[in-house]
Design an enzyme around this catalytic site. Structure first.
Site, PDB file in Angstrom:
ATOM      1  N   LYS A  56      37.356  43.182  29.542  1.00  0.00           N
ATOM      2  CA  LYS A  56      36.715  43.881  28.379  1.00  0.00           C
ATOM      3  C   LYS A  56      36.907  44.568  28.457  1.00  0.00           C
ATOM      4  O   LYS A  56      35.395  44.961  29.064  1.00  0.00           O
ATOM      5  CB  LYS A  56      34.744  43.211  29.505  1.00  0.00           C
ATOM      6  N   HIS A  57      37.746  45.455  28.713  1.00  0.00           N
ATOM      7  CA  HIS A  57      38.551  46.851  28.378  1.00  0.00           C
ATOM      8  C   HIS A  57      39.237  47.257  28.317  1.00  0.00           C
ATOM      9  O   HIS A  57      40.213  46.990  28.073  1.00  0.00           O
ATOM     10  CB  HIS A  57      37.701  48.152  30.565  1.00  0.00           C
ATOM     11  N   ALA A  58      39.700  49.048  28.027  1.00  0.00           N
ATOM     12  CA  ALA A  58      40.907  49.392  27.482  1.00  0.00           C
ATOM     13  C   ALA A  58      41.286  50.296  28.545  1.00  0.00           C
ATOM     14  O   ALA A  58      40.715  50.868  29.354  1.00  0.00           O
ATOM     15  CB  ALA A  58      41.283  49.445  26.106  1.00  0.00           C
TER      16      ALA A  58
END
Ligand code: T46
Length: 141
Positions: A56-58
């Site tokens: 749930k991130h980049a």
């Protein structure tokens, strides 16, 4: 396996030497099949909770390759325009997580083990953990 359609990604296949009685030997080599110098390796295990969702991130600059070296999970990729889900269950086929690629890992099988190689040391400032911020950043490119 389905072709990867999102930007900043792709499959990475490692050489696998199979010995029927004595198991498999799988090799990765910096700048041969891993497209960057590896500065960090981490693994994720003990994923007994099949409802957990990781990622749930980049990342802003970090490049990584993610492998499922045991069991299976679903890798979700989103480059801001296109999204896709990849069923990860091959011990010698990883997926490049390039920069500005929102990713999630979920639906872990029992005994699932993830292995990740990264182009840099851990820096929390490299993470984009807010989806709206991620959309703004990729929208400006
Ligand atoms: C990624 C996906 C594929 C550290 O202190 N050092 C490290 O090298 C790492 C990877 C994490 N951490 C800390 C940061 C957090 O406080 O460990 C905690 C859990 O990390 P996170 O919630 O980011 O874990 P995941 O599984 O969601 O993401 C990890 C990597 O952090 C990330 O870079 O791309 O795996």
């Amino acid at each position: 396996m389905d072709p990867i359609i999102v930007k900043n990604s792709g499959y990475i296949e490692l050489k696998k030497i199979q010995d029927e009685r004595d198991g498999n030997l799988i090799i990765m080599e910096t700048l041969k099949n891993i497209p960057f110098e590896i500065k960090r390796v981490y693994y994720i295990n003990n994923l007994e909770n099949s409802v957990s969702v990781r990622g749930k991130h980049a990342h802003r600059e970090l490049e990584q390759v993610i492998f499922c070296i045991s069991g299976s999970f679903i890798l979700g990729l989103d480059d801001g325009s296109q999204k896709q889900k990849i069923f990860m269950n091959k011990d010698n086929i990883g997926v490049l997580l390039g920069k500005h690629l929102w990713h999630t890992m979920e639906e872990f099988s029992s005994g699932c083990v993830l292995l990740v190689v990264a182009s840099d040391y851990y820096q929390e400032s490299d993470y984009i953990r807010d989806y709206n911020l991620f959309k703004n950043i990729v929208g400006q490119q």
